[in-house]
Design a protein around this motif. Structure first.
Motif, short mmCIF file in Angstrom:
data_model
loop_
_atom_site.label_atom_id
_atom_site.label_comp_id
_atom_site.label_asym_id
_atom_site.label_seq_id
_atom_site.Cartn_x
_atom_site.Cartn_y
_atom_site.Cartn_z
N ALA A 63 0.84 -1.20 0.00
CA ALA A 63 0.00 0.00 0.00
C ALA A 63 0.88 1.25 0.00
O ALA A 63 0.60 2.22 -0.73
CB ALA A 63 -0.94 0.00 1.20
N TYR A 64 1.93 1.24 0.80
CA TYR A 64 2.85 2.38 0.82
C TYR A 64 3.51 2.57 -0.55
O TYR A 64 3.59 3.70 -1.05
CB TYR A 64 3.92 2.19 1.90
N HIS A 70 1.98 7.73 4.39
CA HIS A 70 2.72 7.23 5.55
C HIS A 70 2.54 8.18 6.74
O HIS A 70 1.95 9.25 6.61
CB HIS A 70 4.21 7.13 5.21
N LEU A 71 3.07 7.77 7.87
CA LEU A 71 3.23 8.62 9.05
C LEU A 71 4.71 8.68 9.35
O LEU A 71 5.43 7.72 9.13
CB LEU A 71 2.53 8.01 10.28
N GLU A 75 5.17 11.28 14.42
CA GLU A 75 3.70 11.29 14.44
C GLU A 75 3.16 10.01 15.09
O GLU A 75 2.24 10.06 15.92
CB GLU A 75 3.15 11.42 13.02
N ALA A 76 3.75 8.89 14.71
CA ALA A 76 3.31 7.62 15.29
C ALA A 76 3.61 7.56 16.78
O ALA A 76 2.77 7.13 17.58
CB ALA A 76 3.98 6.45 14.56
N GLU A 93 -3.77 11.32 10.34
CA GLU A 93 -3.97 11.08 8.92
C GLU A 93 -2.64 10.81 8.23
O GLU A 93 -1.64 11.48 8.50
CB GLU A 93 -4.62 12.31 8.26
N CYS A 94 -2.65 9.84 7.35
CA CYS A 94 -1.46 9.55 6.55
C CYS A 94 -1.29 10.65 5.51
O CYS A 94 -2.25 11.29 5.09
CB CYS A 94 -1.59 8.21 5.87
N HIS A 95 -0.06 10.86 5.11
CA HIS A 95 0.23 11.88 4.08
C HIS A 95 1.36 11.39 3.20
O HIS A 95 2.04 10.43 3.52
CB HIS A 95 0.60 13.21 4.75
N ALA A 96 1.52 12.05 2.07
CA ALA A 96 2.56 11.66 1.12
C ALA A 96 3.88 12.33 1.45
O ALA A 96 3.96 13.24 2.17
CB ALA A 96 2.15 12.06 -0.30
#
Length: 96
Positions: A63-64, A70-71, A75-76, A93-96
């Protein structure tokens, strides 16, 4: 996981392991048969969970690679810290 049908299966083990199983079964006041069934059951359950985790990891990696979402570790970590403190925080929220 009890099944409705049980069938015998032969497992060859050396004499030393057989005696170890017998001694442990005696100490636990169980039969060697019960001890071996329990050991196999626990092993299979653990390995099924390990395999599911491995598959989840491979799916997340794919998926990545497909999306780039990703995070960051910061952030994680911040999210996990909030969870540890009892906050029912939604993941960021994941971001690019």
């Amino acid at each position: 996981m009890p099944s409705s049908t049980s069938r015998p299966v032969a497992v060859k083990i050396d004499d030393e392991l057989r005696m170890r199983v017998k001694r442990l079964a005696d100490v636990r006041q169980r039969t060697p048969h019960w001890l071996m069934r329990e050991a196999i059951s626990q092993y299979v359950e653990r390995e099924e969970k390990r395999e599911a985790f491995r598959q989840d990891t491979l799916n997340a990696w794919e998926a990545y690679r497909a999306t780039g979402l990703h995070l960051s570790s910061d952030e994680a970590d911040a999210w996990l810290t909030r969870l540890e403190q009892g906050d029912d925080a939604e993941p960021p929220e994941c971001h690019a």
